[in-house]
Motif scaffolding. Sequence first.
Motif, PDB file in Angstrom:
ATOM      1  N   GLU A   1      11.112  20.719  66.592  1.00 30.17           N
ATOM      2  CA  GLU A   1       9.534  20.490  65.999  1.00 30.17           C
ATOM      3  C   GLU A   1       8.637  19.885  67.169  1.00 30.17           C
ATOM      4  O   GLU A   1       7.983  20.036  67.385  1.00 30.17           O
ATOM      5  CB  GLU A   1       9.269  21.532  65.053  1.00 30.17           C
ATOM      6  N   TRP A   2       9.083  18.835  66.724  1.00 28.99           N
ATOM      7  CA  TRP A   2       8.605  16.954  67.165  1.00 28.99           C
ATOM      8  C   TRP A   2       8.477  17.412  68.483  1.00 28.99           C
ATOM      9  O   TRP A   2       6.652  17.330  69.438  1.00 28.99           O
ATOM     10  CB  TRP A   2       8.629  16.523  66.107  1.00 28.99           C
ATOM     11  N   LEU A   3       9.214  17.615  69.228  1.00 25.20           N
ATOM     12  CA  LEU A   3       9.018  17.621  70.549  1.00 25.20           C
ATOM     13  C   LEU A   3       8.923  18.426  71.197  1.00 25.20           C
ATOM     14  O   LEU A   3       7.826  18.737  72.645  1.00 25.20           O
ATOM     15  CB  LEU A   3      11.121  17.708  71.457  1.00 25.20           C
ATOM     16  N   ALA A   4       8.529  19.909  70.700  1.00 22.95           N
ATOM     17  CA  ALA A   4       7.358  20.830  70.932  1.00 22.95           C
ATOM     18  C   ALA A   4       6.340  20.243  71.455  1.00 22.95           C
ATOM     19  O   ALA A   4       5.802  21.198  72.049  1.00 22.95           O
ATOM     20  CB  ALA A   4       7.595  22.191  70.077  1.00 22.95           C
ATOM     21  N   ALA A   5       5.805  19.321  69.997  1.00 20.58           N
ATOM     22  CA  ALA A   5       4.651  19.559  70.331  1.00 20.58           C
ATOM     23  C   ALA A   5       4.096  18.462  70.910  1.00 20.58           C
ATOM     24  O   ALA A   5       2.635  17.754  70.790  1.00 20.58           O
ATOM     25  CB  ALA A   5       4.172  19.125  68.498  1.00 20.58           C
ATOM     26  N   ASN A   6       5.359  17.365  71.179  1.00 19.82           N
ATOM     27  CA  ASN A   6       4.688  16.106  72.191  1.00 19.82           C
ATOM     28  C   ASN A   6       5.637  16.451  73.342  1.00 19.82           C
ATOM     29  O   ASN A   6       7.004  15.074  73.427  1.00 19.82           O
ATOM     30  CB  ASN A   6       5.516  14.601  71.794  1.00 19.82           C
ATOM     31  N   GLY A   7       5.041  16.508  74.543  1.00 19.29           N
ATOM     32  CA  GLY A   7       5.982  17.108  75.291  1.00 19.29           C
ATOM     33  C   GLY A   7       5.749  15.628  76.452  1.00 19.29           C
ATOM     34  O   GLY A   7       4.954  15.189  76.379  1.00 19.29           O
ATOM     35  N   GLY A   8       7.026  16.202  77.176  1.00 22.30           N
ATOM     36  CA  GLY A   8       7.834  14.416  78.070  1.00 22.30           C
ATOM     37  C   GLY A   8       8.094  13.713  76.922  1.00 22.30           C
ATOM     38  O   GLY A   8       8.176  12.027  77.369  1.00 22.30           O
TER      39      GLY A   8
END
Length: 593
Positions: A161-168
């Motif tokens: 979920e965190w990766l989806a909200a913080n691209g790159g």
Amino acid sequence: MTVEAASFSGGQAPKELVRSIDWRGAFWVASGVPALVLFSIGGIAGMTGKVAFLVWAASMVMGFIQSFTYAEIAGLFPNKSGGASIYGAAAWVRYSKIIAPLSVWCNWLAWTPVLSLGCSIAAAYILNAVGPIPATDSPEVLAWVQAHAASLTADSPRVVEWLAANGGKTATDAISALLALDGVEALTPTIRTWSLFTQSLGPVTFSLNAVFFIGAVLMLVTFAIQHRGILGTASVQKYIGLLVIIPMLIVGIVPILTGQIDWSNYSPLAPLKAAAVAETGPWDINGWTLVLGGMFIAAWSTYAFETAICYTSEFKNPKTDTFKAIFYSGLLCLLLYTLVPFTFQGVLGLDGMLAAPIVDGSGVAAAMAKMVGGTGFLVNIMVMMMILALMLSIMTAMAGSSRTLYQGSVDGWLPRFLDHVNSHGAPTHAMWTDLIFNLGLLAIAAADATSFFFILAVSNCCYIIFNFLNLNSGWLHRIDNGHIERPFRAPTLLLALGVLFSFVNAGLMGAGAKVWNPLALTSAAIAASLIIPVFWFRHYVQDKGQFPQHMLDDLNLTTDSLRARKAGILPYIVLLAGVCVVLAANWFFQLAG
């Protein structure tokens, strides 16, 4: 409605306020006003970015010019207390029975929340001292992260979920960030999250948490000091004022002398792209709306030194003390409101000003301590000074707002029970009303930053309504009451500028209130309209439709001559124009998206 300080003894209680101070006493009572910069310096920085220092300076200059109108109308009423709204109401009473008390009511609604807002910030500082929330890079948090490193993996739902909200970002970045947050939460003292009761209602949240209870104690301490009367209050605030003003001057001057100012922090002179986003944007409608929102909320602090004329009926020599009190209070505020935000921005820069502890106010004291090279013990000393500064502003607010209630009662605007004074000449019934009302506001302010700024925005809407009516009362008094002696007569140019600024402020309210909360303007209109049942009860139920005789005597009027309206329809045109400015500004200035 005053008695001389020497006119009672042996425990005999005065029925009126007591003439016991000169302009210096009022100056020290008003010395809490510069501390109001602590209420919103972070919020304004988060709204206006690199334009913040100019917002404070421009607002303060406007407030200083407006004060000359207030000084003139205050001189007309040497026997009245309660401040500029009382003096302005006397000008509007000829033209509308409801507009006159609206000025008094809105002035009180603007001033009294200082008690709850100030106590909530001071309580937060105290909590930070006794139960600090650890930083993500603190040794204890790093140790906790190391001990719980295996609790998250790359395929954990939270990581995904965190990766989806913080691209790159990578899974390692996600695990590090989430573990740090978990460590802070685990090591946060229970007192910081405990609440006896929490409930949301409309745009705000109520919470009986630790901030509420600590703030309530601070409020009761303020009440105890005020209970001694204005002479005792001025004596206490003189020493607290020195302990506060001197550190604020140090914070404003030392970084300049030591070369800490980074001049690139003032350019480019452009608004933020969005609130609390460290990226400048263009001077478009969105940018102007953010800046006008900053100007709107700054007025609540920078104009407030007009409280120095709340004590006209307690001056030993009101003819000379009235102007001196507001003039020298204004000079002090002009210095500190210009200097402190300038230095604050020059040292912290855009990223520093937009840090969460600065925007919500909890880290302002620590930041100011570091600006003068303070560490460890010196930081704690600076925090204590900031708490004293907040206490000073709270005492200033209770002294001024309670006298507004008192004089409003004496003059027939507000219920009779508010006109009681104790043996020290303190308006205790008005003070109890302030206290009880603010305990309710404190439960809201203590909940979260959104609720805090909602109260601040609604309060300032009421302040702008009062400001509009009072700045226009200056020319009304000259037309209708030109025969009354004026110890101080404002230059006509400054009086005219005050009228111009009344419309500018109306525009700021229309454009800027919604920046802080979309329901602020509507809520303020509802709050202001509550004067209708309050005044109806006093005037038509308690007084049978007649004003107290002394209120008319102050203007050398009778009930019949009160009907003479030399200004004709001009006051009504001004009121209509003011409403149109608010609505037009509210329609034109919009935030992007």
